[in-house]
Design a protein around this motif. Structure first.
Motif, PDB file in Angstrom:
ATOM      1  N   GLU A 196       9.518  -3.086   8.206  1.00 34.87           N
ATOM      2  CA  GLU A 196       8.613  -3.319   7.079  1.00 34.87           C
ATOM      3  C   GLU A 196       7.216  -2.802   7.377  1.00 34.87           C
ATOM      4  N   LYS A 197       6.757  -3.005   8.604  1.00 32.30           N
ATOM      5  CA  LYS A 197       5.434  -2.503   8.987  1.00 32.30           C
ATOM      6  C   LYS A 197       5.389  -0.983   8.916  1.00 32.30           C
ATOM      7  N   LYS A 224       8.194 -10.211  -0.914  1.00 37.47           N
ATOM      8  CA  LYS A 224       7.018 -10.705  -0.184  1.00 37.47           C
ATOM      9  C   LYS A 224       5.708 -10.310  -0.865  1.00 37.47           C
ATOM     10  N   PHE A 246      -1.220 -13.291   4.615  1.00 35.72           N
ATOM     11  CA  PHE A 246      -0.365 -14.357   5.117  1.00 35.72           C
ATOM     12  C   PHE A 246       1.113 -13.959   5.160  1.00 35.72           C
ATOM     13  N   VAL A 247       1.399 -12.651   5.064  1.00 37.04           N
ATOM     14  CA  VAL A 247       2.772 -12.178   5.082  1.00 37.04           C
ATOM     15  C   VAL A 247       3.102 -11.604   6.450  1.00 37.04           C
ATOM     16  N   GLU A 248       4.228 -12.035   6.975  1.00 34.68           N
ATOM     17  CA  GLU A 248       4.697 -11.486   8.241  1.00 34.68           C
ATOM     18  C   GLU A 248       5.711 -10.389   7.966  1.00 34.68           C
ATOM     19  N   LEU A 249       5.532  -9.227   8.601  1.00 40.39           N
ATOM     20  CA  LEU A 249       6.416  -8.096   8.417  1.00 40.39           C
ATOM     21  C   LEU A 249       7.117  -7.777   9.723  1.00 40.39           C
ATOM     22  N   ASP A 250       8.418  -7.416   9.616  1.00 41.21           N
ATOM     23  CA  ASP A 250       9.104  -6.989  10.827  1.00 41.21           C
ATOM     24  C   ASP A 250       8.770  -5.525  11.106  1.00 41.21           C
ATOM     25  N   GLN A 307      -1.341 -10.340   1.234  1.00 43.91           N
ATOM     26  CA  GLN A 307      -1.000  -9.607   2.439  1.00 43.91           C
ATOM     27  C   GLN A 307      -1.498 -10.302   3.701  1.00 43.91           C
ATOM     28  N   TYR A 327       5.355  -0.004   5.234  1.00 41.48           N
ATOM     29  CA  TYR A 327       4.086  -0.367   4.602  1.00 41.48           C
ATOM     30  C   TYR A 327       2.968   0.582   5.033  1.00 41.48           C
TER      31      TYR A 327
END
Length: 367
Positions: free
Chosen positions: A314-315, A353, A307-311, A305, A318
């Motif tokens: 997604e944020k 992801k 190093f994962v980019e969320l739009d 988590q 999550y």
């Protein structure tokens, strides 16, 4: 189980007007099958669904004699009875009210901690259906599922042969006793199936493959499985009955789509159109919907988590799953104010992801 208790269970199976639901009610009330035959009839009559005719039949000598004869057959022919309260009884089938109180099995069946799916379809399988069935089982083989079917012509035997070719356990659910094989042309497959799984039935050795038995058999195919897959079917057919039963048990149902003009795709297309089945185009669809991907080797979720980019969507999802725990797709879409179709694709991206995982029952949770 003692021999006396087994005879009592067999007697309950034999008595007219006492089906599996009523038999379970009697056993629960009395504490055991043997105790049912010792209970005073007027007390049993107070139970809902217990009629006078069934009570009169309960103690008829012919039912005891038949039960004793069936027990002798079981003991003499390497048949293993499985009571519905035994640990060896199929886990998913235990949750079906009308599941048989007693099953008979032969072979090397092991259902502990296993992924179990049923594959059914037309006896008049096309080349398209055969190719899809074989590809599906080949792609699922690394996950080592148990393949359940009805040992019939067409899709059933294709699925079971493919399972054996990949070293997978396969179970044939029969509509008759274990003293015979139907269809007889499939006798050559019995040794392989018993080595790679086996056969199950609720029917005594005195039972023949009568038409009504196949309908009863279908509830076992649907009930003992996590999901039922219909490969090909005409507009009407036994596999559609199995799909309906699976739906009534709140199990996942999948159907393989086909061309609208193809006779043996009509049933599958209708299941999908009526939203009675998920469209199945590859093994990936099944793996995703059943949450089997979560069985893959674990990685460190915290590091993943970081190093994962969320739009933005997604944020939002999550954060909601972190706060609310496991949630269904419809609830996620509603609470995050995202259309269902977008939430579904967003969750798939998030799964790739590695920040969410799917669970059985169309649930998702944050990792």
């Amino acid at each position: 189980m003692t021999s006396n208790e087994l005879i009592a269970v067999l007697r309950l199976q034999r008595v007219p007007n006492i089906g599996d639901v009523t038999a379970k009610k009697l056993i629960a009330h009395c504490g055991s099958a043997e105790a049912v035959f010792k209970e005073k009839p007027y007390l049993l009559k107070k139970l809902e669904g217990i009629g006078s005719f069934a009570l009169r039949e309960l103690h008829h000598a012919e039912h005891l004699e038949a039960a004793e004869a069936e027990l002798r057959y079981v003991l003499d022919h390497d048949v293993r009875p499985v009571y519905f309260m035994d640990p060896a009884y199929p886990h998913y089938l235990k949750h079906c009210m009308d599941g048989p109180i007693l099953l008979f099995k032969r072979g090397n069946i092991d259902l502990k901690n296993r992924k179990i799916i049923s594959i059914v379809g037309t006896r008049n399988m096309t080349n398209y259906g055969q190719a899809f069935c074989e590809q599906l089982i080949g792609d699922l083989a690394p996950l080592n599922p148990v393949i359940v079917s009805g040992f019939a012509y067409g899709v059933d035997i294709c699925a079971q042969k493919a399972a054996m070719e990949h070293g997978l356990q396969t179970i044939g659910c029969l509509a008759h006793g274990l003293n015979q094989i139907y269809p007889k042309a499939h006798a050559r497959f019995t040794g392989g199936i018993e080595s790679n799984g086996g056969f199950m039935t609720e029917f005594w050795n005195t039972s023949n493959p009568d038409r009504e038995n196949f309908l009863r058999r279908n509830r076992i195919i649907a009930g003992m499985s996590e999901a039922t897959i219909v490969i090909e079917s005409a507009e009407r057919g036994g596999s559609l009955v199995t799909a309906d039963i699976a739906n009534s048990y709140s199990r996942e149902v999948f159907a393989v789509p086909g061309r609208v003009q193809d006779t043996y795709s009509l049933g599958c297309n209708n299941l999908i159109k009526q939203q009675k089945a998920h469209m199945l185009t590859s093994a990936a669809d099944l793996i995703y919907m059943l949450g089997w991907i979560m069985e893959m080797p674990n990685e460190d979720p915290v590091q993943k988590q970081l190093f994962v980019e969320l739009d933005a969507s997604e944020k939002s999802i999550y954060h909601y799953l972190q706060q609310g725990g496991k949630q269904q797709l419809d609830r996620i879409a509603l609470e995050c104010k995202i259309p269902v179709f977008k939430a579904s694709s967003t969750l798939l991206n998030m799964e790739m992801k590695g920040v969410v995982r799917p669970l059985p029952g169309k649930l998702f949770e944050a990792i």
